[in-house]
Write a protein that holds these residues in place. Structure first.
Motif, PDB file in Angstrom:
ATOM      1  N   ALA A 239       1.048  -1.035   0.070  1.00 49.68           N
ATOM      2  CA  ALA A 239       0.126  -0.182  -0.024  1.00 49.68           C
ATOM      3  C   ALA A 239       1.010   1.228   0.083  1.00 49.68           C
ATOM      4  O   ALA A 239       1.799   0.559   0.916  1.00 49.68           O
ATOM      5  CB  ALA A 239      -1.114   0.255   1.589  1.00 49.68           C
ATOM      6  N   SER A 240       1.012   2.203  -0.996  1.00 45.62           N
ATOM      7  CA  SER A 240       1.149   3.356  -0.796  1.00 45.62           C
ATOM      8  C   SER A 240       0.418   4.306  -0.456  1.00 45.62           C
ATOM      9  O   SER A 240      -0.750   4.665  -1.002  1.00 45.62           O
ATOM     10  CB  SER A 240       1.883   3.765  -1.767  1.00 45.62           C
ATOM     11  N   LEU A 241       0.802   5.628   0.373  1.00 47.35           N
ATOM     12  CA  LEU A 241      -0.001   6.655   0.539  1.00 47.35           C
ATOM     13  C   LEU A 241       0.867   7.870  -0.005  1.00 47.35           C
ATOM     14  O   LEU A 241       0.716   9.266  -0.334  1.00 47.35           O
ATOM     15  CB  LEU A 241      -0.198   7.968   2.137  1.00 47.35           C
ATOM     16  N   ALA A 242       1.216   7.798  -1.153  1.00 48.33           N
ATOM     17  CA  ALA A 242       2.570   8.737  -2.282  1.00 48.33           C
ATOM     18  C   ALA A 242       1.241   9.144  -2.317  1.00 48.33           C
ATOM     19  O   ALA A 242       0.511   9.023  -2.994  1.00 48.33           O
ATOM     20  CB  ALA A 242       3.450   7.617  -2.642  1.00 48.33           C
ATOM     21  N   PRO A 243       1.633  10.767  -3.013  1.00 46.18           N
ATOM     22  CA  PRO A 243       0.455  11.310  -3.866  1.00 46.18           C
ATOM     23  C   PRO A 243       0.185  10.755  -5.352  1.00 46.18           C
ATOM     24  O   PRO A 243      -0.679  11.428  -5.696  1.00 46.18           O
ATOM     25  CB  PRO A 243       1.243  13.164  -3.422  1.00 46.18           C
ATOM     26  N   LYS A 244       1.195  10.555  -5.781  1.00 48.36           N
ATOM     27  CA  LYS A 244       1.037   9.809  -7.362  1.00 48.36           C
ATOM     28  C   LYS A 244       1.746   8.626  -7.054  1.00 48.36           C
ATOM     29  O   LYS A 244       3.125   8.437  -8.153  1.00 48.36           O
ATOM     30  CB  LYS A 244       1.072  10.971  -8.257  1.00 48.36           C
ATOM     31  N   PRO A 245       1.394   7.181  -7.260  1.00 45.69           N
ATOM     32  CA  PRO A 245       2.054   6.604  -7.100  1.00 45.69           C
ATOM     33  C   PRO A 245       2.363   5.773  -8.268  1.00 45.69           C
ATOM     34  O   PRO A 245       3.703   4.927  -8.561  1.00 45.69           O
ATOM     35  CB  PRO A 245       1.727   5.711  -6.045  1.00 45.69           C
ATOM     36  N   ILE A 246       1.457   5.700  -9.016  1.00 46.38           N
ATOM     37  CA  ILE A 246       0.916   5.655 -10.614  1.00 46.38           C
ATOM     38  C   ILE A 246       0.731   6.536 -11.473  1.00 46.38           C
ATOM     39  O   ILE A 246       0.324   7.088 -11.565  1.00 46.38           O
ATOM     40  CB  ILE A 246      -0.258   4.177 -10.279  1.00 46.38           C
ATOM     41  N   PRO A 247       1.834   7.129 -12.037  1.00 42.25           N
ATOM     42  CA  PRO A 247       1.329   7.958 -13.076  1.00 42.25           C
ATOM     43  C   PRO A 247       0.065   8.566 -13.498  1.00 42.25           C
ATOM     44  O   PRO A 247      -0.393   9.567 -13.881  1.00 42.25           O
ATOM     45  CB  PRO A 247       2.964   8.347 -13.963  1.00 42.25           C
ATOM     46  N   ASP A 248      -0.261   6.956 -14.355  1.00 43.41           N
ATOM     47  CA  ASP A 248      -1.716   7.494 -14.777  1.00 43.41           C
ATOM     48  C   ASP A 248      -2.846   6.814 -13.868  1.00 43.41           C
ATOM     49  O   ASP A 248      -3.694   7.182 -14.880  1.00 43.41           O
ATOM     50  CB  ASP A 248      -1.957   6.930 -16.329  1.00 43.41           C
ATOM     51  N   GLN A 249      -2.952   6.773 -13.140  1.00 44.73           N
ATOM     52  CA  GLN A 249      -3.544   7.190 -11.608  1.00 44.73           C
ATOM     53  C   GLN A 249      -4.391   7.959 -11.416  1.00 44.73           C
ATOM     54  O   GLN A 249      -3.049   8.902 -10.976  1.00 44.73           O
ATOM     55  CB  GLN A 249      -3.815   5.732 -11.386  1.00 44.73           C
ATOM     56  N   ALA A 250      -5.694   8.410 -10.230  1.00 43.93           N
ATOM     57  CA  ALA A 250      -5.522   9.297  -9.460  1.00 43.93           C
ATOM     58  C   ALA A 250      -5.142   9.895  -8.392  1.00 43.93           C
ATOM     59  O   ALA A 250      -4.500   7.992  -7.889  1.00 43.93           O
ATOM     60  CB  ALA A 250      -7.295   9.504  -8.959  1.00 43.93           C
ATOM     61  N   GLY A 251      -4.634  10.791  -7.657  1.00 45.16           N
ATOM     62  CA  GLY A 251      -3.364  11.191  -6.804  1.00 45.16           C
ATOM     63  C   GLY A 251      -4.173  11.038  -5.278  1.00 45.16           C
ATOM     64  O   GLY A 251      -5.688  10.900  -5.665  1.00 45.16           O
ATOM     65  N   ASN A 252      -3.218  10.271  -4.913  1.00 43.72           N
ATOM     66  CA  ASN A 252      -3.693  10.565  -2.552  1.00 43.72           C
ATOM     67  C   ASN A 252      -3.483  11.543  -2.342  1.00 43.72           C
ATOM     68  O   ASN A 252      -2.769  11.930  -1.746  1.00 43.72           O
ATOM     69  CB  ASN A 252      -3.175   9.150  -2.802  1.00 43.72           C
TER      70      ASN A 252
END
Ligand code: GLU
Ligand code: MG
Length: 466
Positions: A239-252
């Motif tokens: 699990a990641s709470l990073a603001p944008k763990p995957i470039p083309d997915q919604a940010g956290n």
């Protein structure tokens, strides 16, 4: 720290079969770090702390030590836990944890300690007759950490557990077992779960926690981050709470909700929400508007602390509900500050402000402390926030946006750091040691990621650490 408080923790640790107690703190890179004490010497370690080098607050999120005067190889602080924060860790059988301050060996406060900074902000707010209640509203992505096709340049990528839709019932099904474990683990540590839902991005989740006093809210967020990752790791997930763990997915995001209450005659937080004014169109008091005025006045600098990583600025783009413009509005999900509509049944108590440019790569103590200082500056200076913007600012013409004062938020960490370095009030509040160290650590992270043009490289380093 009272002997009774130490005794109570030691007894609980004994009763619950705890073998190691983690003393945790958050650093300038936004990383949660710590050292653990065995239980045999727990009483002594609680009273005196665990030894730690001053240099660790000059360490970046890449474990690259920065040259900072006062944080060199010579010098020692202690990691001193707060007994009020003791929890047993449901995701780490046999372990407990406490949130800690960094203090000089004689116990006096160290001017590099982030948690001490938040306490200082809370005390300053109390001096004006107010206490803050806050809640971090974290989003995170659940997936599997897998080898990347771009290895070895980008060793791993985060592959989300599902491709479910926003708030969709399918999303509930697919993440159910994890979500139940997480809710139980949070509740067991005294964090009261308010809401849960599968969010917009693939594998993205949101589980929100009840608000609390400022220090407790920041402590809760550290426990929360630890719990999300700990529960996932035990299930073989990542699990990641990073603001944008995957470039083309919604940010956290990790929107920050807050309201002020008055103080009782004995100085304890009173019951009245001083942001509430039923006579106002937005239900907000003059104090609330001044608080917004202060936030807006310091926002470019404040985001250097609330959106604290290079990765943060991949999230802060228009029309993603993360906010990209410095303005406020009533229930406006594209404004940096949203006045949240009150709950029926508690119109006076539930008014709160929501800061959207805020994410979990921040050090929550620095972020919340700076948020308090900015709002307080607005109250002291009676700063007028101007008119509310109740449309999506991205849909306005440049001229209309300028007329509304809705400036674009910093587009990069470096831009935000420039604003922070130029913000006299915030740097004075942080003090020279924290300011110098924070800027050095963050500038080094910005310089490191500027060397790569592949977004997956930056995302790799963020999803693995935050
Ligand atoms: N994921 C959005 C963000 O980056 C927030 C979505 C929402 O409004 O909950 O802030
Ligand atoms: Mg959300």
């Amino acid at each position: 720290m009272s002997e009774a408080a130490i005794e109570a923790v030691a007894e609980r640790a004994g009763q619950e079969g705890i073998g190691l107690v983690r003393f945790l703190y958050a650093d300038h890179g936004g990383i949660i770090r710590g050292k653990a004490s065995g239980t045999e010497r727990l009483r002594e370690r609680m009273a005196g702390g665990i030894g730690h080098t001053v240099a660790m607050m000059a360490m970046s999120m890449l474990d690259q030590l920065q040259p900072v005067a006062g944080m060199g190889p010579v010098g020692e602080v202690r990691i001193v836990p707060d007994p009020q924060t003791f929890v047993t860790l449901p995701y780490a059988p046999g372990a407990g944890a406490m949130l800690a301050d960094l203090a000089w060996p004689d116990g006096s406060p160290w001017d590099g300690c982030p948690r001490t900074f938040l306490k200082q902000a809370v005390a300053e707010l109390a001096g004006e007759g107010y206490a803050l209640r806050a809640a971090f509203e974290p989003e995170f992505t659940v997936g599997r950490r897998e080898a990347s096709p771009a290895a070895p340049t980008i060793p791993d990528r985060l592959v989300p557990v599902d491709d479910s839709l926003c708030y969709s019932a399918t999303g509930f099904h697919l993440a159910h077992d994890f979500a139940m474990d997480l809710a139980a683990a949070l509740q067991a540590q005294g964090l009261s779960v308010e809401h849960y839902y599968p969010e917009l991005g693939h594998g993205q989740q949101e589980m929100s926690i009840r608000h609390a006093g400022a220090l407790r809210a920041a402590d809760n967020h550290v426990l929360y981050r630890e719990t999300v990752r700990g529960v996932a790791f035990r299930r073989g997930l990542w699990a990641s709470l990073a603001p944008k763990p995957i470039p083309d997915q919604a940010g956290n995001g990790c929107h920050l909700h807050a309201s002020l209450t008055d103080l009782a005659p004995d100085g304890a937080p009173g019951g009245r929400n001083v942001f509430a004014d039923p006579a106002d169109d937005n239900g907000l008091s003059a104090v609330g508007y001044y608080f917004i005025g202060g936030l807006l006045a310091h926002l470019p600098a404040l985001v250097a602390l609330t959106c604290a990583s290079v990765n943060s600025y991949r999230r802060l783009v228009p029309q993603t509900w993360s906010s990209a413009y410095a303005c406020y509005g009533m229930d406006n999900r594209e404004a940096a500050i949203r006045i949240c509509s009150p709950w029926r049944g508690d119109p006076g108590g539930s008014v709160n402000l929501e800061l959207k440019p805020s994410d979990s790569s921040a050090n929550p103590y620095l972020a919340l402390g700076a948020f308090i200082y900015a709002g307080l500056d607005g109250i002291r200076g009676k700063i007028d926030p101007g008119e509310a913007v109740n449309v999506d600012p991205a849909t306005l013409s440049d001229a209309d946006r300028a007329a509304a004062g809705a400036h674009r938020l910093p587009a990069s960490l470096n831009e935000a750091l420039d604003a922070l370095a130029a913000d006299q009030m915030l740097t004075d509040a942080l003090g020279p040691l924290r300011t110098t160290a924070y800027l050095a650590v963050k500038r080094s992270e910005a310089a490191h990621f500027a060397l790569s043009t592949d977004p997956y490289y930056e995302c790799f380093h963020h999803f693995t650490k935050i």
